[in-house]
Design a protein around this motif. Structure first.
Motif, mmCIF file in Angstrom:
data_model
loop_
_atom_site.group_PDB
_atom_site.id
_atom_site.type_symbol
_atom_site.label_atom_id
_atom_site.label_comp_id
_atom_site.label_asym_id
_atom_site.label_seq_id
_atom_site.Cartn_x
_atom_site.Cartn_y
_atom_site.Cartn_z
ATOM 1 N N ASN A 142 32.369 -9.171 -5.979
ATOM 2 C CA ASN A 142 31.367 -10.152 -5.580
ATOM 3 C C ASN A 142 29.950 -9.667 -5.855
ATOM 4 O OD1 ASN A 142 33.280 -11.977 -4.656
ATOM 5 N ND2 ASN A 142 33.189 -11.262 -2.540
ATOM 6 N N SER A 143 29.777 -8.337 -5.904
ATOM 7 C CA SER A 143 28.448 -7.767 -6.118
ATOM 8 C C SER A 143 28.587 -6.378 -6.714
ATOM 9 C CB SER A 143 27.684 -7.672 -4.787
ATOM 10 O OG SER A 143 28.265 -6.658 -3.957
ATOM 11 N N CYS A 144 27.479 -5.821 -7.196
ATOM 12 C CA CYS A 144 27.479 -4.467 -7.736
ATOM 13 C C CYS A 144 27.757 -3.442 -6.636
ATOM 14 C CB CYS A 144 26.138 -4.168 -8.408
ATOM 15 S SG CYS A 144 25.829 -5.168 -9.882
ATOM 16 N N GLN A 145 27.391 -3.773 -5.411
ATOM 17 C CA GLN A 145 27.683 -2.881 -4.292
ATOM 18 C C GLN A 145 29.193 -2.732 -4.107
ATOM 19 O OE1 GLN A 145 26.027 -4.143 -0.522
ATOM 20 N NE2 GLN A 145 25.943 -2.038 0.236
ATOM 21 N N ASP A 146 29.927 -3.833 -4.246
ATOM 22 C CA ASP A 146 31.387 -3.776 -4.169
ATOM 23 C C ASP A 146 31.945 -2.911 -5.295
ATOM 24 O OD1 ASP A 146 31.238 -5.483 -2.030
ATOM 25 O OD2 ASP A 146 31.845 -7.274 -3.149
ATOM 26 N N CYS A 147 31.369 -3.060 -6.491
ATOM 27 C CA CYS A 147 31.803 -2.274 -7.646
ATOM 28 C C CYS A 147 31.577 -0.784 -7.402
ATOM 29 C CB CYS A 147 31.057 -2.724 -8.900
ATOM 30 S SG CYS A 147 31.496 -1.809 -10.408
ATOM 31 N N PHE A 148 30.406 -0.444 -6.906
ATOM 32 C CA PHE A 148 30.060 0.952 -6.654
ATOM 33 C C PHE A 148 30.989 1.582 -5.618
ATOM 34 C CE2 PHE A 148 27.551 4.304 -4.549
ATOM 35 C CZ PHE A 148 27.247 5.088 -5.640
ATOM 36 N N SER A 149 31.448 0.761 -4.674
ATOM 37 C CA SER A 149 32.309 1.271 -3.600
ATOM 38 C C SER A 149 33.712 1.602 -4.094
ATOM 39 C CB SER A 149 32.395 0.245 -2.458
ATOM 40 O OG SER A 149 31.112 0.024 -1.896
ATOM 41 N N GLN A 150 34.114 1.012 -5.232
ATOM 42 C CA GLN A 150 35.442 1.280 -5.786
ATOM 43 C C GLN A 150 35.325 2.428 -6.793
ATOM 44 O OE1 GLN A 150 38.648 1.968 -6.218
ATOM 45 N NE2 GLN A 150 39.041 -0.113 -5.456
ATOM 46 N N LYS A 151 35.718 3.611 -6.387
ATOM 47 C CA LYS A 151 35.556 4.795 -7.233
ATOM 48 C C LYS A 151 36.650 4.932 -8.286
ATOM 49 C CE LYS A 151 31.994 5.989 -4.745
ATOM 50 N NZ LYS A 151 30.627 5.780 -5.271
ATOM 51 N N ASP A 152 37.841 4.415 -8.001
ATOM 52 C CA ASP A 152 38.984 4.574 -8.905
ATOM 53 C C ASP A 152 39.030 3.403 -9.879
ATOM 54 O OD1 ASP A 152 41.348 5.015 -10.203
ATOM 55 O OD2 ASP A 152 42.601 5.084 -8.404
ATOM 56 N N PHE A 153 38.700 3.660 -11.150
ATOM 57 C CA PHE A 153 38.657 2.568 -12.121
ATOM 58 C C PHE A 153 40.027 1.931 -12.322
ATOM 59 C CE2 PHE A 153 38.804 0.783 -16.420
ATOM 60 C CZ PHE A 153 37.746 -0.108 -16.333
ATOM 61 N N ASP A 154 41.082 2.691 -12.124
ATOM 62 C CA ASP A 154 42.432 2.152 -12.310
ATOM 63 C C ASP A 154 42.744 1.045 -11.303
ATOM 64 O OD1 ASP A 154 42.933 3.828 -14.434
ATOM 65 O OD2 ASP A 154 43.899 5.374 -13.220
ATOM 66 N N GLN A 155 41.960 0.976 -10.236
ATOM 67 C CA GLN A 155 42.160 -0.060 -9.223
ATOM 68 C C GLN A 155 41.281 -1.287 -9.451
ATOM 69 O OE1 GLN A 155 44.601 0.262 -6.859
ATOM 70 N NE2 GLN A 155 45.061 2.129 -8.011
ATOM 71 N N VAL A 156 40.449 -1.238 -10.491
ATOM 72 C CA VAL A 156 39.537 -2.356 -10.773
ATOM 73 C C VAL A 156 40.300 -3.471 -11.474
ATOM 74 C CG1 VAL A 156 37.476 -3.065 -12.054
ATOM 75 C CG2 VAL A 156 37.532 -0.839 -10.889
ATOM 76 N N MET A 157 40.171 -4.687 -10.974
ATOM 77 C CA MET A 157 40.831 -5.848 -11.549
ATOM 78 C C MET A 157 39.829 -6.664 -12.371
ATOM 79 S SD MET A 157 43.863 -5.401 -10.381
ATOM 80 C CE MET A 157 44.673 -6.975 -10.716
ATOM 81 N N ASN A 158 40.335 -7.421 -13.333
ATOM 82 C CA ASN A 158 39.471 -8.274 -14.157
ATOM 83 C C ASN A 158 39.378 -9.680 -13.602
ATOM 84 O OD1 ASN A 158 40.709 -6.308 -16.629
ATOM 85 N ND2 ASN A 158 38.526 -6.712 -16.638
ATOM 86 N N ARG A 159 38.182 -10.233 -13.659
ATOM 87 C CA ARG A 159 37.955 -11.610 -13.236
ATOM 88 C C ARG A 159 38.623 -12.556 -14.235
ATOM 89 N NH1 ARG A 159 32.845 -11.226 -13.271
ATOM 90 N NH2 ARG A 159 32.517 -10.637 -11.106
ATOM 91 N N LYS A 160 39.157 -13.658 -13.751
ATOM 92 C CA LYS A 160 39.924 -14.577 -14.596
ATOM 93 C C LYS A 160 39.091 -15.752 -15.119
ATOM 94 C CE LYS A 160 43.635 -12.164 -13.818
ATOM 95 N NZ LYS A 160 44.142 -11.252 -14.860
#
Length: 237
Positions: A142-160
Protein backbone atom coordinates in the motif's frame (compact mmCIF):
# COMPACT_ATOMS: atom_id res chain seq x y z
CA UNK A 1 -0.26 -14.48 -24.98
CA UNK A 2 3.42 -15.27 -25.08
CA UNK A 3 5.12 -16.93 -22.14
CA UNK A 4 8.68 -16.67 -20.84
CA UNK A 5 11.17 -13.87 -21.37
CA UNK A 6 10.03 -11.01 -23.55
CA UNK A 7 12.47 -9.81 -26.21
CA UNK A 8 14.16 -6.45 -25.83
CA UNK A 9 12.66 -5.36 -29.15
CA UNK A 10 9.12 -5.97 -27.89
CA UNK A 11 9.89 -4.18 -24.63
CA UNK A 12 11.14 -1.16 -26.60
CA UNK A 13 7.91 -0.96 -28.59
CA UNK A 14 5.77 -1.27 -25.47
CA UNK A 15 7.87 1.35 -23.70
CA UNK A 16 7.31 3.87 -26.51
CA UNK A 17 3.59 3.08 -26.52
CA UNK A 18 3.49 3.73 -22.78
CA UNK A 19 5.40 6.99 -23.11
CA UNK A 20 2.86 8.27 -25.63
CA UNK A 21 -0.30 6.61 -24.33
CA UNK A 22 -0.02 5.63 -20.67
CA UNK A 23 -3.66 6.50 -20.02
CA UNK A 24 -5.09 4.47 -22.89
CA UNK A 25 -4.53 6.96 -25.72
CA UNK A 26 -4.14 5.63 -29.24
CA UNK A 27 -0.58 6.03 -30.57
CA UNK A 28 -0.14 6.40 -34.33
CA UNK A 29 2.19 4.33 -36.47
CA UNK A 30 3.83 7.60 -37.54
CA UNK A 31 4.63 8.52 -33.93
CA UNK A 32 6.06 5.08 -33.23
CA UNK A 33 8.16 5.21 -36.41
CA UNK A 34 9.56 8.60 -35.42
CA UNK A 35 10.37 7.63 -31.83
CA UNK A 36 11.91 4.27 -32.69
CA UNK A 37 13.69 5.37 -35.87
CA UNK A 38 12.13 2.47 -37.78
CA UNK A 39 10.33 2.53 -41.15
CA UNK A 40 6.50 2.70 -40.91
CA UNK A 41 6.10 -0.60 -42.77
CA UNK A 42 8.26 -2.42 -40.22
CA UNK A 43 6.35 -0.78 -37.37
CA UNK A 44 3.06 -1.98 -38.83
CA UNK A 45 4.33 -5.56 -39.00
CA UNK A 46 5.44 -5.44 -35.38
CA UNK A 47 2.12 -3.98 -34.25
CA UNK A 48 0.33 -6.90 -35.85
CA UNK A 49 2.64 -9.27 -33.96
CA UNK A 50 2.07 -7.43 -30.67
CA UNK A 51 -1.68 -7.69 -31.17
CA UNK A 52 -1.39 -11.43 -31.78
CA UNK A 53 0.55 -11.70 -28.52
CA UNK A 54 -2.20 -9.85 -26.67
CA UNK A 55 -0.12 -6.81 -25.75
CA UNK A 56 -1.94 -4.17 -27.82
CA UNK A 57 -5.14 -3.39 -29.69
CA UNK A 58 -4.29 -2.25 -33.22
CA UNK A 59 -6.46 -0.40 -35.72
CA UNK A 60 -4.94 -0.08 -39.21
CA UNK A 61 -4.28 3.53 -40.32
CA UNK A 62 -5.13 4.78 -36.81
CA UNK A 63 -2.73 3.29 -34.32
CA UNK A 64 -2.42 1.13 -31.24
CA UNK A 65 -3.36 1.11 -27.56
CA UNK A 66 -1.89 -1.04 -24.81
CA UNK A 67 -3.95 -3.86 -23.34
CA UNK A 68 -3.84 -4.53 -19.59
CA UNK A 69 -1.07 -7.08 -20.11
CA UNK A 70 0.84 -4.78 -22.45
CA UNK A 71 0.46 -1.92 -19.99
CA UNK A 72 1.86 -4.05 -17.18
CA UNK A 73 5.00 -4.90 -19.16
CA UNK A 74 5.42 -1.37 -20.52
CA UNK A 75 5.00 0.24 -17.11
CA UNK A 76 7.55 -2.12 -15.58
CA UNK A 77 10.25 -1.51 -18.20
CA UNK A 78 9.58 2.26 -18.16
CA UNK A 79 9.96 2.30 -14.38
CA UNK A 80 13.28 0.45 -14.59
CA UNK A 81 14.56 2.83 -17.25
CA UNK A 82 13.66 5.98 -15.35
CA UNK A 83 14.90 4.77 -11.98
CA UNK A 84 18.17 3.69 -13.61
CA UNK A 85 18.59 7.16 -15.09
CA UNK A 86 18.17 8.60 -11.60
CA UNK A 87 20.69 6.11 -10.19
CA UNK A 88 23.24 6.72 -12.93
CA UNK A 89 23.06 10.49 -12.53
CA UNK A 90 22.70 10.92 -8.77
CA UNK A 91 24.75 8.02 -7.43
CA UNK A 92 27.25 7.06 -10.14
CA UNK A 93 27.62 10.66 -11.43
CA UNK A 94 27.45 9.59 -15.08
CA UNK A 95 27.23 12.53 -17.49
CA UNK A 96 23.63 13.52 -18.05
CA UNK A 97 23.94 13.27 -21.84
CA UNK A 98 24.93 9.58 -21.48
CA UNK A 99 22.40 8.30 -18.97
CA UNK A 100 19.54 7.61 -21.40
CA UNK A 101 21.57 5.29 -23.62
CA UNK A 102 23.11 3.48 -20.65
CA UNK A 103 19.73 3.04 -18.96
CA UNK A 104 18.38 1.58 -22.23
CA UNK A 105 21.14 -1.04 -22.14
CA UNK A 106 20.61 -1.91 -18.47
CA UNK A 107 16.83 -1.87 -18.12
CA UNK A 108 16.25 -5.25 -19.78
CA UNK A 109 18.49 -7.14 -17.35
CA UNK A 110 17.75 -5.32 -14.07
CA UNK A 111 16.10 -7.77 -11.67
CA UNK A 112 13.06 -6.82 -9.60
CA UNK A 113 15.10 -7.31 -6.43
CA UNK A 114 17.82 -4.91 -7.64
CA UNK A 115 15.20 -2.41 -8.79
CA UNK A 116 13.66 -2.45 -5.31
CA UNK A 117 17.07 -1.94 -3.70
CA UNK A 118 17.86 1.01 -5.96
CA UNK A 119 14.48 2.58 -5.22
CA UNK A 120 15.15 2.32 -1.48
CA UNK A 121 18.66 3.76 -1.89
CA UNK A 122 17.23 6.73 -3.79
CA UNK A 123 14.50 7.25 -1.15
CA UNK A 124 11.60 6.32 -3.45
CA UNK A 125 12.01 8.94 -6.21
CA UNK A 126 9.00 10.21 -8.14
CA UNK A 127 10.74 11.85 -11.13
CA UNK A 128 13.54 10.84 -13.50
CA UNK A 129 16.16 13.45 -14.56
CA UNK A 130 13.86 14.54 -17.43
CA UNK A 131 11.10 15.25 -14.88
CA UNK A 132 8.93 12.40 -16.14
CA UNK A 133 7.00 10.52 -13.47
CA UNK A 134 8.56 7.19 -12.49
CA UNK A 135 5.74 4.61 -12.59
CA UNK A 136 4.80 2.79 -9.41
CA UNK A 137 6.45 -0.54 -8.67
CA UNK A 138 4.29 -3.61 -9.18
CA UNK A 139 4.89 -5.00 -5.70
CA UNK A 140 1.80 -5.66 -3.61
CA UNK A 141 2.20 -2.91 -1.01
CA UNK A 142 0.00 0.00 0.00
CA UNK A 143 2.97 2.31 0.59
CA UNK A 144 6.77 2.46 0.50
CA UNK A 145 6.73 2.11 4.28
CA UNK A 146 5.08 -1.30 3.89
CA UNK A 147 7.74 -2.22 1.32
CA UNK A 148 10.57 -1.16 3.61
CA UNK A 149 9.13 -3.25 6.44
CA UNK A 150 9.34 -6.43 4.33
CA UNK A 151 13.02 -7.37 4.45
CA UNK A 152 12.76 -10.76 2.70
CA UNK A 153 12.36 -10.20 -1.04
CA UNK A 154 11.24 -13.80 -1.52
CA UNK A 155 8.08 -12.89 0.40
CA UNK A 156 7.25 -9.93 -1.85
CA UNK A 157 4.18 -10.49 -4.03
CA UNK A 158 3.39 -8.79 -7.35
CA UNK A 159 0.38 -6.55 -7.82
CA UNK A 160 -2.13 -7.91 -10.34
CA UNK A 161 -3.41 -4.59 -11.71
CA UNK A 162 -2.03 -1.39 -13.24
CA UNK A 163 -1.74 1.99 -11.57
CA UNK A 164 -1.43 5.61 -12.69
CA UNK A 165 -0.48 8.60 -10.57
CA UNK A 166 -2.82 11.59 -10.47
CA UNK A 167 -0.28 13.63 -12.45
CA UNK A 168 -0.19 11.00 -15.23
CA UNK A 169 -3.93 11.20 -15.93
CA UNK A 170 -4.75 12.67 -19.33
CA UNK A 171 -8.52 12.38 -19.37
CA UNK A 172 -11.56 12.29 -17.12
CA UNK A 173 -10.82 9.42 -14.78
CA UNK A 174 -12.26 7.65 -11.75
CA UNK A 175 -10.58 4.97 -9.70
CA UNK A 176 -9.52 3.67 -6.31
CA UNK A 177 -6.41 4.94 -4.53
CA UNK A 178 -4.30 1.79 -4.31
CA UNK A 179 -0.71 2.87 -3.59
CA UNK A 180 0.98 5.89 -2.02
CA UNK A 181 4.71 6.39 -2.63
CA UNK A 182 7.27 8.43 -0.74
CA UNK A 183 9.47 8.74 2.30
CA UNK A 184 7.97 8.93 5.78
CA UNK A 185 7.69 12.73 5.66
CA UNK A 186 5.70 12.77 2.41
CA UNK A 187 3.54 9.85 3.54
CA UNK A 188 2.71 11.79 6.72
CA UNK A 189 1.78 14.87 4.68
CA UNK A 190 -0.55 12.82 2.49
CA UNK A 191 -2.12 11.16 5.54
CA UNK A 192 -2.58 14.56 7.22
CA UNK A 193 -4.43 15.72 4.09
CA UNK A 194 -6.95 12.94 4.75
CA UNK A 195 -5.86 10.79 1.81
CA UNK A 196 -5.50 7.04 2.18
CA UNK A 197 -5.56 3.79 0.25
CA UNK A 198 -9.04 2.52 -0.56
CA UNK A 199 -10.67 5.89 -1.19
CA UNK A 200 -12.48 6.66 -4.44
CA UNK A 201 -10.94 9.43 -6.56
CA UNK A 202 -12.47 11.38 -9.44
CA UNK A 203 -10.51 13.68 -11.74
CA UNK A 204 -11.74 15.84 -14.62
CA UNK A 205 -8.79 16.53 -16.88
CA UNK A 206 -9.82 19.71 -18.70
CA UNK A 207 -11.22 21.54 -15.71
CA UNK A 208 -9.28 20.40 -12.68
CA UNK A 209 -5.63 21.26 -13.40
CA UNK A 210 -4.88 24.60 -11.73
CA UNK A 211 -1.23 25.65 -12.00
CA UNK A 212 0.81 23.21 -9.94
CA UNK A 213 -2.24 21.69 -8.30
CA UNK A 214 -4.82 19.09 -9.26
CA UNK A 215 -8.40 19.52 -8.10
CA UNK A 216 -9.78 16.08 -7.34
CA UNK A 217 -12.79 14.66 -5.56
CA UNK A 218 -11.93 12.01 -2.97
CA UNK A 219 -14.88 10.29 -1.34
CA UNK A 220 -17.12 13.25 -2.27
CA UNK A 221 -14.71 15.85 -0.84
CA UNK A 222 -12.90 18.32 -3.11
CA UNK A 223 -9.16 18.53 -2.50
CA UNK A 224 -6.43 20.61 -4.16
CA UNK A 225 -3.47 18.27 -4.54
CA UNK A 226 0.02 19.80 -5.11
CA UNK A 227 2.20 18.22 -7.77
CA UNK A 228 4.64 16.58 -5.33
CA UNK A 229 1.69 14.65 -3.88
CA UNK A 230 -0.01 14.04 -7.22
CA UNK A 231 3.15 12.32 -8.53
CA UNK A 232 2.96 9.83 -5.69
CA UNK A 233 -0.74 9.00 -5.27
CA UNK A 234 -1.61 6.10 -7.56
CA UNK A 235 -5.05 4.92 -8.54
CA UNK A 236 -6.37 1.74 -10.07
CA UNK A 237 -8.38 2.89 -13.06
Amino acid sequence: MAEGKISENIEEYLEVLYRNGSNGEQVSTTQLSKDLGIAPGSVTQMLKKLEDLGYISYTPYKGATLTEEGMKIARKITRKHRILEKFLLDILKVKEENIHEQACEMEHTLSDEAERAICTMLHHPDLCPDDNVIPACDFEFNSCQDCFSQKDFDQVMNRKFNLLSISELTGNTEGTISFIRGNSELLDEITDAGIKVGQHLKYEFNENRVGNHYLVVIDDEELNIPTDMANNIFIRV
